[in-house]
Design a protein around this motif. Structure first.
Motif, PDB file in Angstrom:
ATOM      1  N   GLY A 411       0.703  -1.318   0.015  1.00  0.00           N
ATOM      2  CA  GLY A 411      -0.227   0.037  -0.199  1.00  0.00           C
ATOM      3  C   GLY A 411       0.978   1.294  -0.014  1.00  0.00           C
ATOM      4  N   THR A 412       2.005   1.272   0.770  1.00  0.00           N
ATOM      5  CA  THR A 412       2.815   2.433   0.894  1.00  0.00           C
ATOM      6  C   THR A 412       3.563   2.587  -0.511  1.00  0.00           C
ATOM      7  N   THR A 413       4.029   1.398  -1.117  1.00  0.00           N
ATOM      8  CA  THR A 413       4.815   1.461  -2.036  1.00  0.00           C
ATOM      9  C   THR A 413       3.691   2.184  -3.368  1.00  0.00           C
ATOM     10  N   ALA A 414       2.516   1.623  -3.612  1.00  0.00           N
ATOM     11  CA  ALA A 414       1.670   2.388  -4.298  1.00  0.00           C
ATOM     12  C   ALA A 414       1.478   3.759  -4.219  1.00  0.00           C
ATOM     13  N   VAL A 415       1.336   4.310  -2.848  1.00  0.00           N
ATOM     14  CA  VAL A 415       1.232   5.601  -2.743  1.00  0.00           C
ATOM     15  C   VAL A 415       2.495   6.455  -3.328  1.00  0.00           C
ATOM     16  N   MET A 416       3.650   5.980  -2.760  1.00  0.00           N
ATOM     17  CA  MET A 416       4.901   6.480  -3.372  1.00  0.00           C
ATOM     18  C   MET A 416       4.898   6.506  -4.854  1.00  0.00           C
ATOM     19  N   MET A 417       4.477   5.729  -5.398  1.00  0.00           N
ATOM     20  CA  MET A 417       4.589   5.553  -6.759  1.00  0.00           C
ATOM     21  C   MET A 417       3.618   6.555  -7.514  1.00  0.00           C
ATOM     22  N   ILE A 419       2.762   9.247  -5.930  1.00  0.00           N
ATOM     23  CA  ILE A 419       3.569  10.781  -5.748  1.00  0.00           C
ATOM     24  C   ILE A 419       4.280  10.967  -6.817  1.00  0.00           C
ATOM     25  N   GLY A 420       4.950   9.771  -7.516  1.00  0.00           N
ATOM     26  CA  GLY A 420       5.845  10.092  -8.653  1.00  0.00           C
ATOM     27  C   GLY A 420       7.388   9.474  -8.435  1.00  0.00           C
ATOM     28  N   TYR A 421       7.554   8.789  -7.628  1.00  0.00           N
ATOM     29  CA  TYR A 421       8.766   8.009  -7.469  1.00  0.00           C
ATOM     30  C   TYR A 421       8.544   6.377  -8.168  1.00  0.00           C
ATOM     31  N   ASN A 422       9.897   6.049  -8.860  1.00  0.00           N
ATOM     32  CA  ASN A 422       9.879   4.902  -9.509  1.00  0.00           C
ATOM     33  C   ASN A 422       9.715   3.740  -8.456  1.00  0.00           C
ATOM     34  N   VAL A 423       9.553   2.375  -9.213  1.00  0.00           N
ATOM     35  CA  VAL A 423       9.257   1.317  -8.397  1.00  0.00           C
ATOM     36  C   VAL A 423      10.441   1.193  -7.474  1.00  0.00           C
ATOM     37  N   PRO A 440      20.217   5.689   3.858  1.00  0.00           N
ATOM     38  CA  PRO A 440      20.637   6.940   3.417  1.00  0.00           C
ATOM     39  C   PRO A 440      20.426   6.953   1.994  1.00  0.00           C
ATOM     40  N   LEU A 441      19.251   7.711   1.556  1.00  0.00           N
ATOM     41  CA  LEU A 441      18.870   7.540   0.112  1.00  0.00           C
ATOM     42  C   LEU A 441      19.733   8.048  -0.788  1.00  0.00           C
ATOM     43  N   ASN A 442      20.530   8.750  -0.389  1.00  0.00           N
ATOM     44  CA  ASN A 442      21.550   9.355  -1.482  1.00  0.00           C
ATOM     45  C   ASN A 442      22.642   8.228  -1.884  1.00  0.00           C
ATOM     46  N   GLU A 443      22.897   7.055  -1.118  1.00  0.00           N
ATOM     47  CA  GLU A 443      23.535   6.105  -1.686  1.00  0.00           C
ATOM     48  C   GLU A 443      23.075   5.492  -2.819  1.00  0.00           C
ATOM     49  N   LEU A 444      21.303   5.467  -3.000  1.00  0.00           N
ATOM     50  CA  LEU A 444      20.779   5.056  -4.017  1.00  0.00           C
ATOM     51  C   LEU A 444      20.403   5.981  -5.144  1.00  0.00           C
ATOM     52  N   GLY A 445      20.444   7.107  -5.011  1.00  0.00           N
ATOM     53  CA  GLY A 445      20.289   8.264  -5.963  1.00  0.00           C
ATOM     54  C   GLY A 445      20.971   9.346  -5.548  1.00  0.00           C
ATOM     55  N   PRO A 446      21.883  10.068  -6.196  1.00  0.00           N
ATOM     56  CA  PRO A 446      22.624  11.232  -5.848  1.00  0.00           C
ATOM     57  C   PRO A 446      21.968  12.444  -5.442  1.00  0.00           C
ATOM     58  N   ASP A 447      20.662  12.564  -6.186  1.00  0.00           N
ATOM     59  CA  ASP A 447      19.936  13.636  -5.951  1.00  0.00           C
ATOM     60  C   ASP A 447      18.724  13.509  -5.023  1.00  0.00           C
ATOM     61  N   MET A 448      18.667  12.264  -4.113  1.00  0.00           N
ATOM     62  CA  MET A 448      17.557  11.825  -3.250  1.00  0.00           C
ATOM     63  C   MET A 448      17.742  11.894  -1.926  1.00  0.00           C
ATOM     64  N   THR A 449      17.029  12.606  -1.067  1.00  0.00           N
ATOM     65  CA  THR A 449      17.198  12.581   0.354  1.00  0.00           C
ATOM     66  C   THR A 449      15.969  12.493   0.869  1.00  0.00           C
ATOM     67  N   TRP A 450      15.848  12.280   2.181  1.00  0.00           N
ATOM     68  CA  TRP A 450      14.638  11.925   3.079  1.00  0.00           C
ATOM     69  C   TRP A 450      13.904  13.530   3.092  1.00  0.00           C
ATOM     70  N   ASN A 451      14.856  14.678   3.072  1.00  0.00           N
ATOM     71  CA  ASN A 451      14.229  15.949   3.060  1.00  0.00           C
ATOM     72  C   ASN A 451      13.255  16.190   1.852  1.00  0.00           C
ATOM     73  N   ASP A 452      13.503  15.494   0.598  1.00  0.00           N
ATOM     74  CA  ASP A 452      13.026  15.743  -0.244  1.00  0.00           C
ATOM     75  C   ASP A 452      11.357  15.286  -0.486  1.00  0.00           C
ATOM     76  N   LEU A 453      11.303  14.270   0.354  1.00  0.00           N
ATOM     77  CA  LEU A 453       9.973  13.551   0.409  1.00  0.00           C
ATOM     78  C   LEU A 453       8.855  14.672   0.531  1.00  0.00           C
ATOM     79  N   PRO A 454       8.002  14.677  -0.042  1.00  0.00           N
ATOM     80  CA  PRO A 454       6.775  15.697   0.147  1.00  0.00           C
ATOM     81  C   PRO A 454       6.056  15.590   1.445  1.00  0.00           C
ATOM     82  N   PHE A 455       5.132  16.596   1.848  1.00  0.00           N
ATOM     83  CA  PHE A 455       4.421  16.520   3.135  1.00  0.00           C
ATOM     84  C   PHE A 455       3.712  15.218   3.284  1.00  0.00           C
ATOM     85  N   LEU A 456       2.967  14.737   2.512  1.00  0.00           N
ATOM     86  CA  LEU A 456       2.115  13.681   2.738  1.00  0.00           C
ATOM     87  C   LEU A 456       3.177  12.271   2.849  1.00  0.00           C
ATOM     88  N   ALA A 457       4.199  12.305   2.275  1.00  0.00           N
ATOM     89  CA  ALA A 457       4.887  11.063   2.261  1.00  0.00           C
ATOM     90  C   ALA A 457       5.645  11.036   3.541  1.00  0.00           C
TER      91      ALA A 457
END
Length: 487
Positions: A411-417, A419-423, A440-457
């Protein structure tokens, strides 16, 4: 019905305990003459005032607690601690957004380790008390906020066995002593001994005392908050990495089993524990597997390959989530292995998150029994753990837990997708939060951090962290209509 006066009384008392933790940070601010003094003093005053107000309103509350009350106490305590624990971040201006402050605090107390602070060294430069608060929150949440209270002030939490059952991790509740408060004291003594041992080891390996105490708390809590951007890798020390992996592994062992080994010297019981053997086997096999991959694909030396492989296997299986190498450059096959370990988790009754090794072991035995039953329909095939047959109710609870776990994850994965994130990123974020890993999300994607998540996420991830720490059912139970009915 839920006894609101009793719940107010207990939460009010626990808020006074949280204020004591904040006072430790006040002392740290005075010692370092940092700018955090006023924010922590203000947060402490508000927390004390609220605690006293709740205690005043709950005068005459009965002492008897029902099972229904215990679930409310545990869930509301973790929510309350996170709300008031966010005040220092807000008052200092380090995190000005209430959503981000709550996310950071919930991540701390649930030992998830996901942080909205993308540059800890710059954003918390000279904020020693704030760094200490992040580490302390993880250490307190490691074995459980209410469980800590049972150990220190057992009279504060009425009906403690019911509360312990609501907060404890894993399907099996083991006791070493008839009195739960004595049981809790011994377990916390082991936890404290591990933390002190880790602190001294880090000091000997070359850390300064402030770094050593912070990393010791987050290592034994298997939390993952760091006072440096690159965590343990900051020190470029193989000795520190070995120390980290040893104490992470130890903290992933059931603390009751550790108590029997350390205090009672029951070596046989320690070595014959089914879950521990399964946990140790997975660590050894996967460390060797990933080590060979790093040797053949990444050109690592033998020592570096197996040190790095073992560190990250232990870190992710215990859901600590700290890195000491550039794992983003590793082959994809290593990440599949690490993701499976992240899902499994270490032992029940430890500070780690995840599904728990004992549950995976039980599911494996259920599947094995079903294959035998196909050939022998009349056979009686109990699920045995440590030589004892598990009751059918426990097996039923296990299967229900697995089902709700998968539903929550999907369910959470579906919501994240949506929002606009890939699988891949959606699954990683969901798995990281519900298992309290905090990758640490920047290990998986250089421009991705927890701070970048939107309000709902962020609010959804905060809920997932709480559900993961309190074993899902305890939180969802409060959302069911039947829970609030009179009968």
């Amino acid at each position: 019905m839920v006894n609101r006066k009793l719940i107010s009384k207990i939460i009010g008392s626990l808020l006074l305990l949280e204020a004591i933790f904040m006072l430790i940070c006040v002392g740290m601010a005075i010692f370092y003459a940092s700018n955090d003094l006023i924010p922590f003093v203000a947060a402490t005053c508000i927390t004390v005032a609220t605690g006293i107000l709740l205690l005043h309103q709950s005068r005459g509350a009965p002492s008897m607690m029902t099972r229904r009350d215990s679930y409310a106490v545990v869930t509301l305590t973790w929510l309350t601690f996170s709300i008031f624990g966010a005040l220092p971040y807000l008052f200092s201006g380090i995190i000005s957004n209430p959503t981000d402050a709550f996310f950071e605090t919930m991540s701390g107390f649930t030992t998830t380790g996901a942080s909205v602070l993308s540059d800890v060294e710059a954003q918390l430069n000279s904020h020693h008390s704030m760094l200490f608060w992040r580490s302390l929150s993880q250490w307190v949440g490691g074995l459980g906020i209410v469980f800590f209270t049972i150990a220190v002030l057992p009279s504060m939490v009425g009906g403690s066995m019911k509360v312990f059952s609501a907060e404890a991790t894993g399907p099996i509740r083991s006791k070493m002593h008839p009195r739960l408060s004595t049981n809790a004291k011994w377990i916390w003594s082991v936890y404290l001994a591990l933390t002190i041992g880790c602190f001294i080891s880090y000091l000997i390996a070359g850390m300064d005392w402030f770094s050593a105490i912070n990393y010791a708390m987050t290592t034994t809590a298997t939390g993952g908050f760091s006072i440096h951007n690159d965590g343990i890798a900051h020190f470029h020390s193989p000795a520190i990495e070995y120390i980290g992996m040893i104490f992470q592994f130890a903290s992933g062992v059931n603390f009751t089993v550790l108590y029997l080994l350390i205090m009672k010297r029951q070596v046989k019981a320690f070595l014959k524990n089914s879950e521990l053997r399964f946990y140790a086997m997975l660590v050894i096999v996967c460390s060797v597997w990933i080590g060979i991959i790093l040797l053949t694909h990444n050109g690592y030396s033998v020592e570096h390959a197996f040190r790095s492989a073992t560190f990250h296997v232990v870190s992710l299986m215990t859901t600590t989530g700290i890195f000491c190498d550039s794992v983003g450059t590793w082959p994809h096959s290593t990440w599949i292995i690490l993701s499976i370990l992240m899902f499994i988790g270490a032992c029940a009754g430890s500070t780690s998150g995840g599904f728990k090794s004992v549950r995976v072991l039980m599911i494996w035995k259920v599947i094995k029994n079903e294959f035998i039953r196909l050939l022998h329909p009349r056979a009686v095939l109990p699920v045995r753990i440590n030589g004892q047959a598990m009751p059918s109710s426990l097996v039923q609870n296990l299967l229900a837990f697995f089902a709700i776990y998968v539903v929550a994850l999907l369910g959470t994965t579906a919501v994240m997708m949506t929002i606009g994130y890939n699988v891949t990123n959606s699954v990683t974020i969901s798995l990281s939060c519900i298992n309290n890993v905090g990758l640490p999300l920047n290990e998986l994607g250089p421009d991705m951090t927890w701070n970048d998540l939107p309000f709902l996420a962020k609010w959804m991830c905060s809920l997932l962290m709480l559900m993961g720490r309190l074993e899902i059912f305890n939180v969802l139970l409060l959302l069911t209509p039947s829970y609030w009915k009179d009968n």
